[in-house]
Write a protein that holds these residues in place. Structure first.
Motif, PDB file in Angstrom:
ATOM      1  N   GLN A  16     106.294  10.947  54.712  1.00  0.00           N
ATOM      2  CA  GLN A  16     106.318  11.584  56.028  1.00  0.00           C
ATOM      3  C   GLN A  16     106.132  13.102  55.892  1.00  0.00           C
ATOM      4  OE1 GLN A  16     109.340  10.253  58.717  1.00  0.00           O
ATOM      5  NE2 GLN A  16     109.498  12.264  59.718  1.00  0.00           N
ATOM      6  N   ASP A  17     106.752  13.700  54.892  1.00  0.00           N
ATOM      7  CA  ASP A  17     106.583  15.144  54.692  1.00  0.00           C
ATOM      8  C   ASP A  17     105.113  15.489  54.473  1.00  0.00           C
ATOM      9  OD1 ASP A  17     109.273  15.498  54.989  1.00  0.00           O
ATOM     10  OD2 ASP A  17     109.697  15.686  52.847  1.00  0.00           O
ATOM     11  N   LEU A  18     104.454  14.653  53.682  1.00  0.00           N
ATOM     12  CA  LEU A  18     103.025  14.884  53.442  1.00  0.00           C
ATOM     13  C   LEU A  18     102.250  14.784  54.752  1.00  0.00           C
ATOM     14  CD1 LEU A  18     102.115  13.012  50.158  1.00  0.00           C
ATOM     15  CD2 LEU A  18     101.794  15.448  50.659  1.00  0.00           C
ATOM     16  N   ALA A  19     102.578  13.762  55.524  1.00  0.00           N
ATOM     17  CA  ALA A  19     101.859  13.562  56.787  1.00  0.00           C
ATOM     18  C   ALA A  19     102.051  14.762  57.708  1.00  0.00           C
ATOM     19  CB  ALA A  19     102.335  12.284  57.465  1.00  0.00           C
ATOM     20  N   LEU A  20     103.268  15.279  57.726  1.00  0.00           N
ATOM     21  CA  LEU A  20     103.530  16.427  58.594  1.00  0.00           C
ATOM     22  C   LEU A  20     102.761  17.658  58.106  1.00  0.00           C
ATOM     23  CD1 LEU A  20     107.332  15.934  59.352  1.00  0.00           C
ATOM     24  CD2 LEU A  20     105.324  15.259  60.704  1.00  0.00           C
ATOM     25  N   GLU A  21     102.628  17.744  56.789  1.00  0.00           N
ATOM     26  CA  GLU A  21     101.879  18.881  56.272  1.00  0.00           C
ATOM     27  C   GLU A  21     100.400  18.764  56.637  1.00  0.00           C
ATOM     28  OE1 GLU A  21     102.530  19.791  52.164  1.00  0.00           O
ATOM     29  OE2 GLU A  21     100.985  21.370  52.145  1.00  0.00           O
ATOM     30  N   VAL A  22      99.851  17.557  56.560  1.00  0.00           N
ATOM     31  CA  VAL A  22      98.457  17.363  56.980  1.00  0.00           C
ATOM     32  C   VAL A  22      98.324  17.778  58.436  1.00  0.00           C
ATOM     33  CG1 VAL A  22      96.647  15.660  57.399  1.00  0.00           C
ATOM     34  CG2 VAL A  22      98.054  15.498  55.332  1.00  0.00           C
ATOM     35  N   ILE A  32      95.753  10.668  53.774  1.00  0.00           N
ATOM     36  CA  ILE A  32      96.319  11.029  55.076  1.00  0.00           C
ATOM     37  C   ILE A  32      95.357  11.974  55.776  1.00  0.00           C
ATOM     38  CG2 ILE A  32      98.342  11.920  56.315  1.00  0.00           C
ATOM     39  CD1 ILE A  32      99.966  11.541  53.753  1.00  0.00           C
ATOM     40  N   CYS A  33      94.998  11.662  56.992  1.00  0.00           N
ATOM     41  CA  CYS A  33      94.114  12.554  57.724  1.00  0.00           C
ATOM     42  C   CYS A  33      94.479  12.515  59.201  1.00  0.00           C
ATOM     43  CB  CYS A  33      92.643  12.189  57.513  1.00  0.00           C
ATOM     44  SG  CYS A  33      92.170  10.617  58.228  1.00  0.00           S
ATOM     45  N   THR A  34      93.855  13.364  59.949  1.00  0.00           N
ATOM     46  CA  THR A  34      94.108  13.408  61.392  1.00  0.00           C
ATOM     47  C   THR A  34      92.770  13.360  62.114  1.00  0.00           C
ATOM     48  OG1 THR A  34      93.978  15.805  61.453  1.00  0.00           O
ATOM     49  CG2 THR A  34      96.166  14.846  61.115  1.00  0.00           C
ATOM     50  N   THR A  35      92.758  12.681  63.240  1.00  0.00           N
ATOM     51  CA  THR A  35      91.555  12.729  64.083  1.00  0.00           C
ATOM     52  C   THR A  35      92.035  12.940  65.513  1.00  0.00           C
ATOM     53  OG1 THR A  35      91.527  10.345  64.490  1.00  0.00           O
ATOM     54  CG2 THR A  35      90.299  11.135  62.584  1.00  0.00           C
ATOM     55  N   PRO A  36      91.278  13.703  66.292  1.00  0.00           N
ATOM     56  CA  PRO A  36      91.711  13.944  67.668  1.00  0.00           C
ATOM     57  C   PRO A  36      91.733  12.647  68.467  1.00  0.00           C
ATOM     58  CG  PRO A  36      89.941  15.448  67.014  1.00  0.00           C
ATOM     59  CD  PRO A  36      90.034  14.407  65.964  1.00  0.00           C
TER      60      PRO A  36
END
Lengths: 305, 305, 305, 305, 305, 305
Positions: A73-79, A121-125
């Protein structure tokens, strides 16, 4: 999409250049777990629940990610943190985590032959523009002939890279009505889920949703159940057939991206008038209150963008 | 592995650097077809049949590869050609083709949202050392409790990136006996297939193999049926239960890599004495004759390598 | 074993000489009900419940034992009484009752052709030495490929001489891992029961056990549910799949002989650390309190014997 | 019945005194194989086939009888030989073999805990008087609601002491019509078998019988198929439903005891006029020719006895 | 029967002359919904509930009756009103409503080709004489081998002209025991319903009835559940097998015509002594109180008529 | 339509005035058999086969029509004869026979309570105009989610008034694509039949059609199989899944009305190019030759009419 940053196996890479080996088991064998969370007002929503669900799937697949849920989760929050500056006005992110069993040196499905897991882990709008208009028109739903894979073959509660069964449902439906969403039945003819959504029906003042045994129980689904409890609307997890669906007063889908989405018809039969119906409307409002943003208004602003 | 060349979407790339986007549907959704052929004496074996099977799966998935089977085969042969110089003495290649539905811009399972298909062709050496010794000892086989996905959910005859159902069988078996091969039953309890192999039983002078309806009918399986016909051994495609298996005189697996592999026991019960049994031996010999190389001797040379 | 006394059709016979005719339907057709109770501190435990269950099976089989449950229980207590003097220190008895449809003059399965029922009651010492060490190590559990017979063929709630379906599961498992206990799935892939035990899983603070519809609901199972209720642990009877099992924090078996037995792994996957887990430990303690003897300590004394 | 001799574990005992321990697994767990052959004109009929079938079941159950099929057959013939002098005029023997997994010291279903197998061979006279009249009236057949146990639970082709599923069918039928024979359907509604008999239907000039997959394929059944082939009557092994049965011109049962027995009605609907119908009659005649005795006349003589 | 008046498509016709076209889809295709209510003391009972159920079926069939439930009920009451003068002493009426999809010009099952719906309302006297004696003797019940059509083919909760599945059960049973009522099992072997009745079992002080998912949930069934609640008798909707049925203390059927009817035996096994049992008796009394007439006494008066 | 004559229970009535009682069991319970034959060149086609099939259904339903098949056929021919003068140029008749169990005095599904059967025979012109254009465009086919009723509930081979299961499939499909024909799958996902048609697929030079076990085997279907045999086209009756359908080169439907009708697409996927494909074309030609009229040309003349 160009400059977003992704986490990939301990490194930070541009998302557009983020790739996995052609020998990765997540690619060649669907041998991977994944999870999709999202932000509301740029804050992640119920990340702990998403992490718990991801680790349930990992245990089912006997994949050891090499870190615990807190570290993940920490990694995800950093991403998320790194990519927030790139988000446009009124934008929100989907936060995607994938854990595969890793490289398969021989490209061969032999258990034990793999390397360390691949963690991405990545993010997309959130693609508001693709669904915003549907909050007011509702979506048509069709039950295809393909049946949902039963738990004794691959448990629907595991969120894995195996999505092809659901895609077969989509193909069947989309080639007949491109705007329709498929809703698969199980081997006994009970309604299960859509490719990326859970379904609820309003029946005689109650909220009915398929039992969690045959569906991937979404976090949004859980949240809607809580909100319904708060509003005093009885909720039943139960077997639901087309007889129930055709006799429902309203229906809606829930998913991480659009939260609550009214259904306009099922197999061509109108369902609910007006769209959204009063219960759907009340839950949409309650969801908006919970996350601190009017989810329909927010999405609609992207139609004008 | 370092210098082999792969074909990837019109380009020639080093295999070790060949990757697919993290948004490729073959990766995130198992939404892809694949095929594995191999060489004997450095010549590809029955490529037309492999191409026909690949295109059957593509039609089932409604993926348009953008070229016909002949063009695809030409590309595969060129990949082979380019990599043959890298092959060690006594080496043979597996020729792997993968066609995914392509990029999914929104990382989202919406039909119609994808780009052009991803086409990948590469070669990997047959891993003789990993199975050569088993020609003489046979492999133990176990039927796990997980059942093979039924055709009404995802047809076993389609060779797709959805392999997780079979991997669940492997996990169940491998954690109990790491040397064992899983053999999944279908929902009615009939024997189907292993993760990468078909199975044959020798019963009262006949060769029995599960009906092609519930298995991915391998090219090696087809070839063995032809050879048995030539040798005058009756072949039955039929429903086979554990009662049949426990009463068989011999059993063997067939796959692209090892061709014909004797089974030594099923669920811990010895099966066949000696290993290989006479029918398995005759078919191994016939297969060697057909491809012009003693398949056991060839593999065994890799044990000394 | 030599001098124990058994009741057999109105006579008192040495157990070692107690036999049934080769034409008894309980022998040739599995046409019989049975029941196993046991003592704690040399006192029978919940005999009324055992009698009720025996008579349920008798009604299902339409076997008339010729006496009511009270008379049957009196006989059982007399058998126990007569054999108590033979019990070693720290010993306890299993009390076994069997009622078959009787002799079949023609050795032929014609309904109506039988004589009076055969009634047999005997006692055997609880085999503490065979399982005492497992209280601390736990037992490994494996789900075999054979499925539990469904109620529409033979109801699992009837305790009859038909145990072969469960034995097929044992054979499958024992030949792979002789120390393992088989846990059969039903035709839908839900976990049912072991050959002589019920199973419980600890999931997120709750106790889950398969619905009584698909298992022989043991008296020990009932007792553990009561104890859990007393301890404020929520209990659910529900459909349980391998997804649940792999995600459980603890698991244990219950049976008449060992009461509560921790599970150490399922299909090779460790489950619970330490062994026993806290909930298993609490229920073991509560069970010991109920029966007035530390069940683990008692069994352990037999290891030194 | 008094003086017949049985073989029991290496000893010759009076049949009336032949018993098995109350701890024998064939008694308490249905953990045994059996076989029934018979004589015609005091000669055993197709003993090799019966031995082969017995050993198929033994292999399925993983019971090692400690001798091969030839030795077992020799023993059976000796039992027959010893008892022939006791046979009345026009009498014939059924030759019954039973092999259980042996004693279970702890009365407990733990694999590995048993002793040597129990081997029992005895003879009983064919009970001609119980069925002779039916050759002319036919037997009524009823399909009960209980379904035949499916192969994935316990294979119907194994001839074991598990007969309770069939007996449940008998109970259902006998309490409604004591003269009727139960004919169980499988889980898909196909006709399977009766408790001690196979069934054939005459449909448009062909002979239909349920596929050997779902029934215990009797030796008499095999023999009738051969005779039909000789007579030029086409035979189909196939799925048969009540639609077929109600439209059949004739039906008959086959069993070791009565060979060929006409069916008079199914679920109360007359079937075949006259009784026996011409095909049944022709096969009865052919069977009589094969065994060298008029099977109907022989049985009928016992009515006058 | 001669002078009763029926409503047929907007006209008032003599019932004896009321007919439908040979091209009506309700006739040729079972393409129709129906409903049966009745009077107590010449007053209609729970008409709103009957109307609601009728309209559920109409929605399932996508038949638009062209009027709402209130208008339909008004019509039904007018039919009743017109026929009340014809009712004999102690008589009561069944009120029958039928809505078909209308004429099919081409006699062909093409959707869209039909005309306006056919609407029929008539009354027939409750046939007290046909069942009055059974209140004291109880009815025997038999489970036929034919299984109830599953919801994924045609939902049992829809009350349509498709009654043939239930009639097949009647034929099976009636030809064996003409006085018996069939009780169909579902595909899993659970008890469902009779052709015109729901079933209840009294098990250990509770009232068990099959889940509404697999049966047409009658209004009388609903009423009995309410009455049981009032009497403090726990009610469970659940899966019920023959094991439960054979172990029940009492059983009874409910239907619009006879309200509550004791069962005397199931598959030939006596069930309940005396007839009616105390719970059945209490509910019969409560039902009589609710409707203001002693239902048994009323019916019995017709025996003397 | 006005002046055609129908046979109804021994009388000759105007078809437009032919009606059945509202208490006829064929109307209220689907308790009836029917059959549809047709003329080619004003001659009835294969009437004996149609009569045989009608009597198969009658036997299944235990309805005695009171006359044998020959008498029934004579009546049908007389109905045809009487109506031929009314037939327009290029017209052909469908000959429809219906046999219900008759009046149900109490409107109640009690077996035994009925009167004499209702026998109805009428003719309707083949509706060429409704399908003529489709010979050149083909028809689109869709597999709905509703499954075909299985044989253990109601045998698909019986041609009864129970057509509602098929109509549910039509409703599902028609509301999405009004021009499409539904093709139902069975409970295992195999293709069965359409509401009024059988289906054939051309696969690698062979003709595949679903096994007669799960479909009403049409006379046109039988005829096409014969024609294919004559043309040397191999025919397989087999299990066919969507994988097969999507990989077929051609597909066509057969029915009494349109004989052979090309399929243009299945679930939105084009199938066959050109329409009709060569095998469909050859069989259409052969069928035309057999019946002595170009079936496409004949139908097309009605488009201009």
């Amino acid at each position: 999409m160009s400059d977003r940053i992704a986490y990939l196996n301990g490194e930070w890479v541009k998302e557009s250049e983020a790739t996995v080996s052609i020998h990765d088991r997540g690619f060649i064998l669907a041998d991977a777990a994944y999870e999709v969370a999202r932000t509301f007002r740029r804050q992640p929503f119920r990340m702990e629940r998403h992490m718990a669900r991801l680790y349930s799937t990992l245990r089912y697949l006997a994949i050891d990610p090499g870190m615990d849920a807190g570290a993940m989760q920490d990694l995800a929050l950093e991403v998320l943190e790194r990519n927030l500056p790139l988000l446009g006005e009124d934008g929100e992110y989907r936060i995607i985590l994938r854990v595969t069993r890793g490289l398969n040196p021989s490209s061969y499905p032999v258990v034990g032959a793999w390397n360390a897991p691949t963690i991405l882990i990545c993010t997309t709008p959130v693609a508001f523009a693709s669904f915003a208009a549907r909050y007011r028109t509702g979506v048509p739903v069709i039950t295809p002939s393909v049946r949902r894979t039963p738990p004794q073959c691959l448990d629907p509660r595991a969120k894995t890279h195996e999505r092809l069964n659901l895609i077969l449902g989509q193909l069947e439906v989309a080639q007949v009505d491109p705007s329709a969403i498929p809703l698969l039945l199980d081997l006994q003819g009970n309604i299960t889920e859509s490719a990326a959504a859970n379904v609820f029906f309003v029946c005689d003042g109650e909220l009915w949703t398929p039992s969690a045994r045959m569906v991937l129980g979404g976090i949004t689904r859980e949240t809607v159940v809580e909100l319904a409890n708060n509003l005093g609307i009885p909720v039943q997890e139960r077997e639901i057939t087309l007889f129930d669906a055709y006799n429902a007063q309203e229906a809606f889908l829930t998913s991480t991206s659009y939260s609550v989405m009214p259904v306009s018809q099922i197999n061509g039969r109108p369902l609910g008038d007006p769209i959204p119906g009063p219960v759907t409307q009340a839950l949409t409002q309650a969801f908006s209150d919970l996350v601190g943003v009017d989810i329909v208004a927010l999405a609609s602003r992207h139609l004008r963008g």
